[in-house]
Each structure stands twice: as C-alpha cells, then as structure tokens.
Design a protein around this motif. Sequence first.
Motif, PDB file in Angstrom:
ATOM      1  N   GLY A 133      -2.522  -6.396   7.267  1.00  0.00           N
ATOM      2  CA  GLY A 133      -3.533  -7.415   6.996  1.00  0.00           C
ATOM      3  C   GLY A 133      -4.383  -7.116   5.776  1.00  0.00           C
ATOM      4  O   GLY A 133      -4.830  -8.038   5.083  1.00  0.00           O
ATOM      5  N   ASP A 190       0.854  -1.197   0.000  1.00  0.00           N
ATOM      6  CA  ASP A 190       0.000   0.000   0.000  1.00  0.00           C
ATOM      7  C   ASP A 190       0.888   1.243   0.000  1.00  0.00           C
ATOM      8  O   ASP A 190       2.110   1.150   0.123  1.00  0.00           O
ATOM      9  N   THR A 215       8.174   1.805  12.479  1.00  0.00           N
ATOM     10  CA  THR A 215       7.520   2.933  11.785  1.00  0.00           C
ATOM     11  C   THR A 215       5.994   2.870  11.889  1.00  0.00           C
ATOM     12  O   THR A 215       5.301   3.751  11.373  1.00  0.00           O
ATOM     13  N   THR A 237       3.860  -6.365   7.721  1.00  0.00           N
ATOM     14  CA  THR A 237       4.560  -5.196   8.264  1.00  0.00           C
ATOM     15  C   THR A 237       3.836  -4.538   9.441  1.00  0.00           C
ATOM     16  O   THR A 237       4.322  -3.557   9.987  1.00  0.00           O
ATOM     17  N   THR A 238       2.653  -5.053   9.816  1.00  0.00           N
ATOM     18  CA  THR A 238       1.989  -4.555  11.042  1.00  0.00           C
ATOM     19  C   THR A 238       2.051  -5.662  12.090  1.00  0.00           C
ATOM     20  O   THR A 238       2.201  -6.850  11.749  1.00  0.00           O
ATOM     21  N   LYS A 263     -17.788  -8.220   6.066  1.00  0.00           N
ATOM     22  CA  LYS A 263     -16.373  -8.598   6.142  1.00  0.00           C
ATOM     23  C   LYS A 263     -16.056  -9.941   5.488  1.00  0.00           C
ATOM     24  O   LYS A 263     -16.737 -10.937   5.716  1.00  0.00           O
ATOM     25  N   GLU A 314      -8.850  -0.329   5.165  1.00  0.00           N
ATOM     26  CA  GLU A 314      -9.874  -1.365   4.961  1.00  0.00           C
ATOM     27  C   GLU A 314     -10.712  -1.116   3.707  1.00  0.00           C
ATOM     28  O   GLU A 314     -11.166  -2.063   3.064  1.00  0.00           O
TER      29      GLU A 314
END
Length: 360
Positions: free
Chosen positions: A104, A43, A171, A128-129, A150, A72
């Motif tokens: 995610g 992203d 970060t 990365t989260t 969802k 999202e």
Amino acid sequence: MRVLNVDLKDTKYNIYVGAGIFSNIHDILNSLDVSNDVFIITDENVGRLYLDKCLSYLRDYKVNYFMIKPGEKSKNLEVAKEIYKKMLISRCDRQTTVVSLGGGVVGDIAGFVASTYMRGIDFIQVPTTLLAQVDSSVGGKVAVNFDSYKNIIGAFYQPRTVIIDVNFLETLSKRDFFSGLGEVVKYGLIKNYDFFNWLRNNFKKIIQLDKECLVNIIMESLKIKRDVVEIDERDKGIRRILNFGHTIGHGIESLDNFNRYKHGEAVALGIVYESFISKKLDMIDEKYFKEITDMVSKIVELKAFNDKEIKEIMKKMEHDKKKINNKNVFVLPIGKGKVDIFTETDKKVIIKSLKDGVKL
Ligand SMILES: NC(=O)c1ccc[n+]([C@@H]2O[C@H](COP(=O)([O-])OP(=O)(O)OC[C@H]3O[C@@H](n4cnc5c(N)ncnc54)[C@H](O)[C@@H]3O)[C@@H](O)[C@H]2O)c1
Ligand SMILES: O=C(O)C(=O)C[C@@H](O)[C@H](O)[C@H](O)COP(=O)(O)O
Ligand SMILES: [Zn+2]
C-alpha cells in the motif's frame, strides 16, 4: 483467472485476480491503449524479490524504475520529489505508464506521483501485500502523509488496471499478512456478517495461505469496496463506511512516528475502540462486541492506551478527512455486518473507549 470490473463515471477498469498471473502483465498492458514506455515504482524488499521478474516480463518495453525504502516513512513529499527527478532523467512523458509494484505504501505514493507528473499519466497497480490486494490498489485514493498526518496530500486517481497475484503473498511476513487481515475483517463488519463468520470459520486455512481461500477473500473484499466506490467515488457519503476503524486507527498508526503499528494493525485496534463506542451507546450488544474483539485479538495484541498516548491519538484525529463543520465523523456498528455514519460522538465516550475499550 477471475476478473472484476469497476465502472465509474469517468473511467472503467478490470481487476484480475489469480495465482501466477503476474506473468500476464505484458499481455494485460498490451491490451490497454498504452505505449511501451513504463516506469516501475517499487520498494527495496519487493524489488529484491520481484523486480528482475518484472523486467524480464516487460523485456520488449522501454523500462525505467525507482526503488523507495520500505515502510510508511517513505510515504511523503520528499520521496515523491526523488521519484519525479528520476522520471525526468528517464525522459518519462505523458505516454509513460507508471507500474506500482508493491504494498500500500508503494501504491499510494506511485499513484500520487502518477496523478501529478505532467498533470497526470497512466498507472497500473500490481499489489504485493494482502492489504494492498484487498484494499489500497482499488478505488483511486492516492496520497502521501504530511507533517506525520495520514494521507493529507493526495488525489482521487484511478488505475488503468489492477493485477492481483496471490503468489506474492508466499514471501510476505506473517506480521504484514495479519495486518492485511485487519482491513478484511473491516469489510465483514461494515457490509457482510456472513463473510465475517466465514473468516472466523476458515481462519486456519487462511493463515496457511490456502490459495482458494485467498482468492475468495480478495474477491469478497473487493466486491464490497467496488460497489461502494461505484456509488461514491469522491468520499462524500457512503464511501466513508470504508473508513470504519480509521478515525481512531489513523491516530494509533501515527504513534511513535509510525514506528509502532502497521496500518492494518492500527485499523484493527480502531475497530475495537469504535465498536466499544457503539456498545456504550447501546447500538450493539456485548456478545457481538466479544465476537469482534476475539477476531481482532487474533490479528494484533489488544492494548489499552495511557493518557499521553490518548492525547496524541486525539490530536491526530483533529485532521481526519471525514470531519464535517469541524466535528469528527465516526463510522459505528449498529448491528451485525452493519454500520452507520455519526457526527455527534461525545469526546468523553471516545476517551473512555481508548481507556477502557480493552480490559487486559
Ligand atoms: N489507498 C487506499 O485506499 C488505501 C487503503 C488501505 C491502506 N492504504 C495505505 O497502505 C499502506 C499500508 O500498506 P501495506 O500494509 O501494504 O504496507 P507496505 O507497503 O509498507 O508493505 C508492508 C511490508 O511488506 C513488504 N512487502 C510487500 N510485498 C511483499 C512481498 N510480496 N513479499 C515480501 N515482502 C513484501 C514491504 O517491503 C513492506 O516492508 C498505508 O500507508 C495505508 O495508509 C491505502
Ligand atoms: O478507500 C477508502 O475510502 C478507504 O477509506 C480505505 C481505507 O482502508 C484506506 O486506509 C484509506 O487510505 C483511508 O483514507 P483516508 O481518506 O482516511 O485517508
Ligand atoms: Zn485502511
């Protein structure tokens, strides 16, 4: 570097966990039986921070990429369509490996695209989260939202490998880090009360991003997830316990068209309301309920919902994927670090939990 193996009926893969291991992506890819053609999906936030690094690590590969807008609201079929288009233009074929570089949202849509492009091509997860590192990058649930419900369109499609570098978390915003803790707390409550206590006792070190603590959190969380997924990859039985907090949580998350809460925040609130149901049914005592609410209140501000919000949450729950014979299925705590699966939960108790579960 720590390694965790996932051993499923049709596939096996390694999860690598450590600090600074992103630079090993080239060697890890080389060790898999894949061609040197990759398509990175990321992203705009993660791309700005890490895409150049990724391109330099993979400089002797043929690399194309696509950047989605963060959040999202990008997890849908329209965005998937844009990715398919770019993949076709880039001449991606069945030898191409999709690299999901992000949280995610990126992982779920990248996995979904990989599972459907040319009927399925390889993909790897580089989460990365915190949330993606402890949960979404492992286990093969890939999906997009549909009509503001969802994960309605998706598949079970496992990655070839998962590379978890805790340095990415330096970060990450504080809010996103805390959101990831929502899923971490879930693991303690469903399977390992000692882990829940360890989280309570080490909270300060955790939020200071102590690397050893972070690796420990990720390993403990993924061991629990791995063990459950190995027994029930397709979510027909025990895997439902990984959905603790989500029956109500997914409804909360979709309020204001996904603009109000992050996934882990909504799950953390869902954990409180679902635990309140347990307390009402005398399955847990007041003291344990307080331990849960105290922990969740460190992650997200507790909130009592009004009638309009409750109606919206209940509407979203109607399409919960755990439903059996049109009845909602709840994962409820039955003791410290233990949950069970229930099909006969009274609607009135659910509404009461949303109204009174949190006394402000
Ligand atoms: N497939 C599964 O098993 C599973 C499990 C849990 C959650 N999920 C899904 O995961 C999604 C939530 O994931 P998330 O919380 O990672 O959200 P996310 O992917 O939207 O990431 C959160 C934010 O952090 C930014 N970001 C990501 N990595 C960063 C970094 N290292 N530094 C700075 N910024 C960074 C992103 O750009 C984004 O703005 C939801 O859609 C949820 O349904 C899936
Ligand atoms: O891996 C699982 O199984 C989970 O339920 C993990 C959840 O944290 C995750 O949010 C998952 O995407 C929810 O799945 P869904 O089937 O309820 O859409
Ligand atoms: Zn979740």
